[in-house]
Write a protein that holds these residues in place. Sequence first.
Motif, PDB file in Angstrom:
ATOM      1  N   GLY A  31       0.794  -1.221   0.000  1.00 17.00           N
ATOM      2  CA  GLY A  31       0.000   0.000   0.000  1.00 17.00           C
ATOM      3  C   GLY A  31       0.825   1.267   0.000  1.00 17.00           C
ATOM      4  O   GLY A  31       0.366   2.323   0.461  1.00 17.00           O
ATOM      5  N   LEU A  32       2.044   1.200  -0.502  1.00 16.54           N
ATOM      6  CA  LEU A  32       2.957   2.346  -0.520  1.00 16.54           C
ATOM      7  C   LEU A  32       3.177   2.777  -1.958  1.00 16.54           C
ATOM      8  O   LEU A  32       3.434   1.959  -2.839  1.00 16.54           O
ATOM      9  N   SER A  33       3.075   4.075  -2.208  1.00 15.37           N
ATOM     10  CA  SER A  33       3.289   4.592  -3.553  1.00 15.37           C
ATOM     11  C   SER A  33       4.777   4.813  -3.793  1.00 15.37           C
ATOM     12  O   SER A  33       5.530   5.164  -2.878  1.00 15.37           O
ATOM     13  N   ALA A  34       5.202   4.586  -5.030  1.00 16.89           N
ATOM     14  CA  ALA A  34       6.615   4.786  -5.371  1.00 16.89           C
ATOM     15  C   ALA A  34       7.014   6.248  -5.206  1.00 16.89           C
ATOM     16  O   ALA A  34       8.136   6.542  -4.784  1.00 16.89           O
ATOM     17  N   ARG A  35       6.103   7.176  -5.486  1.00 18.73           N
ATOM     18  CA  ARG A  35       6.428   8.595  -5.354  1.00 18.73           C
ATOM     19  C   ARG A  35       6.745   8.958  -3.907  1.00 18.73           C
ATOM     20  O   ARG A  35       7.707   9.688  -3.634  1.00 18.73           O
ATOM     21  N   GLU A  36       5.949   8.450  -2.978  1.00 19.70           N
ATOM     22  CA  GLU A  36       6.180   8.754  -1.569  1.00 19.70           C
ATOM     23  C   GLU A  36       7.500   8.169  -1.086  1.00 19.70           C
ATOM     24  O   GLU A  36       8.254   8.827  -0.353  1.00 19.70           O
ATOM     25  N   ALA A  37       7.783   6.929  -1.495  1.00 16.66           N
ATOM     26  CA  ALA A  37       9.034   6.304  -1.069  1.00 16.66           C
ATOM     27  C   ALA A  37      10.241   7.019  -1.656  1.00 16.66           C
ATOM     28  O   ALA A  37      11.238   7.254  -0.959  1.00 16.66           O
ATOM     29  N   LEU A  38      10.173   7.388  -2.926  1.00 20.83           N
ATOM     30  CA  LEU A  38      11.287   8.090  -3.550  1.00 20.83           C
ATOM     31  C   LEU A  38      11.492   9.464  -2.930  1.00 20.83           C
ATOM     32  O   LEU A  38      12.637   9.938  -2.821  1.00 20.83           O
ATOM     33  N   ALA A  39      10.410  10.115  -2.529  1.00 19.98           N
ATOM     34  CA  ALA A  39      10.545  11.421  -1.894  1.00 19.98           C
ATOM     35  C   ALA A  39      11.293  11.310  -0.570  1.00 19.98           C
ATOM     36  O   ALA A  39      12.051  12.218  -0.190  1.00 19.98           O
ATOM     37  N   GLU A  40      11.107  10.213   0.149  1.00 24.11           N
ATOM     38  CA  GLU A  40      11.805  10.040   1.417  1.00 24.11           C
ATOM     39  C   GLU A  40      13.292   9.759   1.222  1.00 24.11           C
ATOM     40  O   GLU A  40      14.104  10.077   2.090  1.00 24.11           O
ATOM     41  N   TYR A  41      13.648   9.163   0.089  1.00 19.41           N
ATOM     42  CA  TYR A  41      15.053   8.840  -0.176  1.00 19.41           C
ATOM     43  C   TYR A  41      15.711   9.840  -1.118  1.00 19.41           C
ATOM     44  O   TYR A  41      16.762   9.546  -1.694  1.00 19.41           O
ATOM     45  N   ARG A  42      15.132  11.015  -1.262  1.00 19.35           N
ATOM     46  CA  ARG A  42      15.647  11.976  -2.229  1.00 19.35           C
ATOM     47  C   ARG A  42      17.058  12.440  -1.915  1.00 19.35           C
ATOM     48  O   ARG A  42      17.779  12.892  -2.806  1.00 19.35           O
ATOM     49  N   PHE A  43      17.499  12.315  -0.672  1.00 16.84           N
ATOM     50  CA  PHE A  43      18.836  12.795  -0.314  1.00 16.84           C
ATOM     51  C   PHE A  43      19.933  11.948  -0.938  1.00 16.84           C
ATOM     52  O   PHE A  43      21.100  12.396  -1.010  1.00 16.84           O
ATOM     53  N   VAL A  44      19.621  10.722  -1.393  1.00 16.98           N
ATOM     54  CA  VAL A  44      20.662   9.881  -1.999  1.00 16.98           C
ATOM     55  C   VAL A  44      20.737  10.075  -3.511  1.00 16.98           C
ATOM     56  O   VAL A  44      21.718   9.638  -4.130  1.00 16.98           O
ATOM     57  N   PHE A  45      19.748  10.725  -4.098  1.00 13.49           N
ATOM     58  CA  PHE A  45      19.720  10.852  -5.552  1.00 13.49           C
ATOM     59  C   PHE A  45      20.891  11.656  -6.120  1.00 13.49           C
ATOM     60  O   PHE A  45      21.411  11.301  -7.186  1.00 13.49           O
ATOM     61  N   PRO A  46      21.337  12.757  -5.484  1.00 16.52           N
ATOM     62  CA  PRO A  46      22.508  13.445  -6.045  1.00 16.52           C
ATOM     63  C   PRO A  46      23.730  12.539  -6.172  1.00 16.52           C
ATOM     64  O   PRO A  46      24.471  12.624  -7.162  1.00 16.52           O
ATOM     65  N   PHE A  47      23.941  11.657  -5.201  1.00  9.33           N
ATOM     66  CA  PHE A  47      25.082  10.748  -5.266  1.00  9.33           C
ATOM     67  C   PHE A  47      24.878   9.693  -6.359  1.00  9.33           C
ATOM     68  O   PHE A  47      25.820   9.355  -7.089  1.00  9.33           O
ATOM     69  N   LEU A  48      23.644   9.182  -6.453  1.00  7.58           N
ATOM     70  CA  LEU A  48      23.368   8.158  -7.459  1.00  7.58           C
ATOM     71  C   LEU A  48      23.458   8.720  -8.870  1.00  7.58           C
ATOM     72  O   LEU A  48      23.861   8.017  -9.804  1.00  7.58           O
ATOM     73  N   LEU A  49      23.076   9.987  -9.040  1.00 11.43           N
ATOM     74  CA  LEU A  49      23.142  10.604 -10.364  1.00 11.43           C
ATOM     75  C   LEU A  49      24.551  11.064 -10.710  1.00 11.43           C
ATOM     76  O   LEU A  49      24.927  11.089 -11.887  1.00 11.43           O
ATOM     77  N   ALA A  50      25.315  11.434  -9.704  1.00 15.22           N
ATOM     78  CA  ALA A  50      26.678  11.896  -9.970  1.00 15.22           C
ATOM     79  C   ALA A  50      27.629  10.747 -10.270  1.00 15.22           C
ATOM     80  O   ALA A  50      28.625  10.933 -10.991  1.00 15.22           O
ATOM     81  N   SER A  51      27.342   9.571  -9.737  1.00 17.23           N
ATOM     82  CA  SER A  51      28.249   8.437  -9.931  1.00 17.23           C
ATOM     83  C   SER A  51      28.460   8.083 -11.400  1.00 17.23           C
ATOM     84  O   SER A  51      29.612   7.901 -11.834  1.00 17.23           O
ATOM     85  N   PRO A  52      27.406   7.989 -12.234  1.00 15.09           N
ATOM     86  CA  PRO A  52      27.657   7.697 -13.657  1.00 15.09           C
ATOM     87  C   PRO A  52      28.474   8.774 -14.346  1.00 15.09           C
ATOM     88  O   PRO A  52      29.283   8.462 -15.242  1.00 15.09           O
ATOM     89  N   LEU A  53      28.298  10.030 -13.941  1.00 19.61           N
ATOM     90  CA  LEU A  53      29.066  11.100 -14.577  1.00 19.61           C
ATOM     91  C   LEU A  53      30.550  10.978 -14.260  1.00 19.61           C
ATOM     92  O   LEU A  53      31.407  11.126 -15.146  1.00 19.61           O
ATOM     93  N   PHE A  54      30.870  10.690 -12.997  1.00 20.89           N
ATOM     94  CA  PHE A  54      32.280  10.521 -12.623  1.00 20.89           C
ATOM     95  C   PHE A  54      32.881   9.272 -13.261  1.00 20.89           C
ATOM     96  O   PHE A  54      34.067   9.259 -13.618  1.00 20.89           O
ATOM     97  N   SER A  55      32.081   8.222 -13.386  1.00 15.25           N
ATOM     98  CA  SER A  55      32.600   6.990 -13.986  1.00 15.25           C
ATOM     99  C   SER A  55      32.869   7.164 -15.476  1.00 15.25           C
ATOM    100  O   SER A  55      33.829   6.587 -16.014  1.00 15.25           O
ATOM    101  N   ALA A  56      32.027   7.939 -16.124  1.00 17.92           N
ATOM    102  CA  ALA A  56      32.191   8.119 -17.572  1.00 17.92           C
ATOM    103  C   ALA A  56      33.309   9.084 -17.918  1.00 17.92           C
ATOM    104  O   ALA A  56      33.938   8.967 -18.978  1.00 17.92           O
TER     105      ALA A  56
END
Length: 235
Positions: free
Chosen positions: A55-80
């Motif tokens: 009974g949990l929406s993906a939007r709500e869960a992703l909003a709670e974990y938003r603090f990790v997204f900058p690291f997850l998005l930056a990792s491919p840029l540094f690797s490439a």
Amino acid sequence: MTLSYRPGDSLAHRLDPRSKLGFQVAFALAAFAHTTPRGLLALTAVVGGVLGASGLSAREALAEYRFVFPFLLASPLFSAATLGPPWVRWSAGFDTLLASYRVVLVLLVSAAYLRTTPVRDSRAAIQRLVPGRVGRLLGTGVGFVFRFLPVLQADLRRIRDASAARLGDQRGLVARMRLVGVSGLARALSRADRFALALRARCFAWNPTLPPLSFSRADLPVVAASVALLAWAAV
């Protein structure tokens, strides 16, 4: 909204916490073993079923974990990026992007567990799975984290809102990070002292009476899915 347990009548709420813990472990192993577009696509379908059962929406869960997204998005840029020709390695960046997406899937499954499992049930499950003093230590630590982390998140949110109300959002990024970080650390240390005092005042016990746990028919599909994920990870 802090991601924590909420009472409900969903399928995941009725499951034994031990079966949910086993499913999380099996899912994580499968995600790390099959970090390919086809494998992650299949695991995405599994995550959709998990969120629907909890009974949990993906939007709500992703909003709670938003603090990790900058690291997850930056990792491919540094690797490439490279310091010489060809300057950009697209294959390395794509592989890291898949690994970042894998982490998001694991976090969504963990969010479903947190939303549907009381803290005391999690502690009871860990202490039954891991016997002895080690199990009691792990169960107590997990219980502390589940209770303390939402409070710290709420404190950081209040500090940020208070700073914005005083035009703090017009400062530079470094100044805002310093203000929130220092204030949040001071608040965390203060809460830790009060938390320790509260434990002593309540005669904290290492071996309290834990809630009873029992498997039901609803756990059978989850156990079967865990076994299937483990077998898939081993292939």
